[in-house]
Scaffold this motif. Structure first.
Motif, short mmCIF file in Angstrom:
data_model
loop_
_atom_site.label_atom_id
_atom_site.label_comp_id
_atom_site.label_asym_id
_atom_site.label_seq_id
_atom_site.Cartn_x
_atom_site.Cartn_y
_atom_site.Cartn_z
N ASN A 1 1.71 17.17 3.41
CA ASN A 1 1.41 16.43 3.20
C ASN A 1 2.12 14.94 1.91
O ASN A 1 1.52 15.01 1.08
N VAL A 2 3.18 14.83 2.16
CA VAL A 2 4.17 14.27 1.18
C VAL A 2 3.98 12.62 1.31
O VAL A 2 4.94 12.15 2.28
N LEU A 3 3.09 11.89 0.69
CA LEU A 3 3.00 10.26 1.44
C LEU A 3 4.35 10.16 0.68
O LEU A 3 5.32 9.66 -0.39
N VAL A 4 4.77 8.37 2.36
CA VAL A 4 6.15 7.42 1.83
C VAL A 4 5.68 6.91 0.25
O VAL A 4 4.24 6.21 0.50
N GLU A 5 6.41 7.45 -0.90
CA GLU A 5 5.75 5.70 -2.10
C GLU A 5 5.02 5.02 -1.73
O GLU A 5 6.45 4.66 -0.92
N GLY A 6 4.29 4.06 -2.11
CA GLY A 6 4.13 3.15 -2.40
C GLY A 6 2.88 2.71 -0.87
O GLY A 6 2.58 1.62 -0.62
N ILE A 7 3.06 3.88 -0.39
CA ILE A 7 1.95 4.01 1.44
C ILE A 7 0.69 3.10 1.01
O ILE A 7 -0.06 2.55 1.51
N ASN A 8 0.06 3.63 -0.20
CA ASN A 8 -1.21 3.26 -0.50
C ASN A 8 -1.15 2.51 -0.96
O ASN A 8 -2.24 1.11 -0.43
N GLU A 9 -0.75 1.02 -1.31
CA GLU A 9 -0.56 -0.47 -2.02
C GLU A 9 -0.07 -0.94 -0.85
O GLU A 9 -0.78 -2.23 -0.46
N THR A 10 0.55 -0.39 -0.09
CA THR A 10 1.07 -1.17 1.08
C THR A 10 0.04 -0.88 2.15
O THR A 10 -0.84 -2.48 2.05
N LEU A 11 -1.09 -0.17 2.29
CA LEU A 11 -1.84 0.05 3.07
C LEU A 11 -3.46 -1.26 2.33
O LEU A 11 -4.33 -1.69 2.87
N GLU A 12 -3.35 -0.95 1.14
CA GLU A 12 -4.75 -2.13 0.48
C GLU A 12 -4.43 -3.11 0.47
O GLU A 12 -5.00 -4.30 1.24
N THR A 13 -3.40 -3.58 0.65
CA THR A 13 -2.73 -5.02 0.89
C THR A 13 -2.90 -5.58 2.15
O THR A 13 -2.74 -6.56 2.31
N LEU A 14 -2.40 -4.64 3.27
CA LEU A 14 -2.68 -4.92 4.69
C LEU A 14 -3.87 -5.14 4.90
O LEU A 14 -4.73 -5.78 5.85
N GLN A 15 -4.98 -4.16 4.83
CA GLN A 15 -6.43 -4.17 4.51
C GLN A 15 -7.09 -5.68 4.17
O GLN A 15 -7.81 -6.46 4.35
N GLN A 16 -6.48 -5.58 2.97
CA GLN A 16 -6.79 -7.35 1.89
C GLN A 16 -5.99 -8.29 3.02
O GLN A 16 -7.22 -8.98 3.36
N ARG A 17 -5.33 -8.20 3.87
CA ARG A 17 -4.80 -9.51 4.87
C ARG A 17 -6.10 -9.68 5.59
O ARG A 17 -5.42 -10.84 6.54
N GLY A 18 -6.74 -8.38 5.59
CA GLY A 18 -7.68 -8.87 7.50
C GLY A 18 -7.20 -7.98 8.35
O GLY A 18 -8.00 -8.06 9.60
N TYR A 19 -5.50 -7.01 8.40
CA TYR A 19 -5.69 -6.04 9.54
C TYR A 19 -6.40 -5.02 9.98
O TYR A 19 -7.15 -4.83 8.75
#
Length: 229
Positions: A100-118
């Motif tokens: 499991n090697v995460l794509v760089e920045g994916i944590n922040e992307t998921l946080e942003t999308l969740q905060q936007r209500g998706y």
């Protein structure tokens, strides 16, 4: 868009090489078991997409769809090998050691999308066990409202029925759903299910020329943040 569905391997994480190991082992096991029935071993390897011990992008074995692999095995062996292929594949998957090697920045992307209500979900060809290992390792369970995994006897992408659990559990119009993935099968799933947005990423095994049906093609998943504003 109200929902975003992510493929896992090659999208949220860089393509897991353990899948390649499984694919190669499955091919080797198939060749050994049915060697008396196979007309030309070298041509069979090439047909499946295995060259010099490596699975080539854009080939049957790179697609991740067991149904396609099984059909190819049956054709090569000149007989129905479905049961053997499904059982052997499941055994290999169950014993897989994931990477499991995460794509760089994916944590922040998921946080942003969740905060936007998706609302967000995972749609993967990995098994339930594999997804649970991934979620435990990443601690990403908090981001996803639904997780759809694929066992050996279940429907797979690009069959639109793979998304039935989403539409059964939630009142959502397919046009309000986006899918993000790294293979043509991910994009075709979006086409077949009549989803509103189909986004391809180049962090997996898919080739850019395979994504003619995608609405967008990005280097990685983080670029969707700007599109979904």
């Amino acid at each position: 868009m109200k929902w975003i569905l992510f493929d896992k391997d090659g999208t949220i994480i860089y393509f897991d090489r353990s899948w390649m190991k499984i694919g190669l082992q499955l091919v080797e096991d198939f060749m050994e078991k049915y060697k008396e029935d196979i007309n030309n071993i070298d041509e069979s390897y090439a047909y499946l997409g295995v060259v010099d011990g490596e699975i080539q992008p854009g080939t049957i074995m790179a697609s991740g769809a067991l149904d396609e692999m099984v059909k190819a095995f049956c054709k090569i062996a000149n007989q129905d090998v479905t049961q053997w292929a499904q059982q052997r594949s499941q055994t290999l998957v169950d014993n897989r050691v994931p990477e499991n090697v995460l794509v760089e920045g994916i944590n922040e992307t998921l946080e942003t999308l969740q905060q936007r209500g998706y609302k967000m979900g995972i749609v993967t060809s990995d098994s339930k066990k594999g997804v649970e290992q991934f979620l435990e390792y990443t601690q990403f369970e908090r981001f996803f409202d639904i997780v759809i995994s694929t066992e050996a006897d279940a429907v797979e992408k690009p069959n639109p029925e793979v998304l039935n659990s989403l539409f059964y559990r939630y009142e959502v119009d397919p046009k309000d759903v986006a899918i993000v993935g790294d293979t043509a099968n991910d994009i075709q799933t979006g086409v077949n299910a009549q989803l509103g947005l189909k986004i391809a990423v180049l962090t997996g095994v898919g080739l850019e020329e395979e994504f003619a049906k995608a609405d967008y093609i990005f280097d990685n998943v983080n670029d969707i943040v700007d599109v979904l504003k």
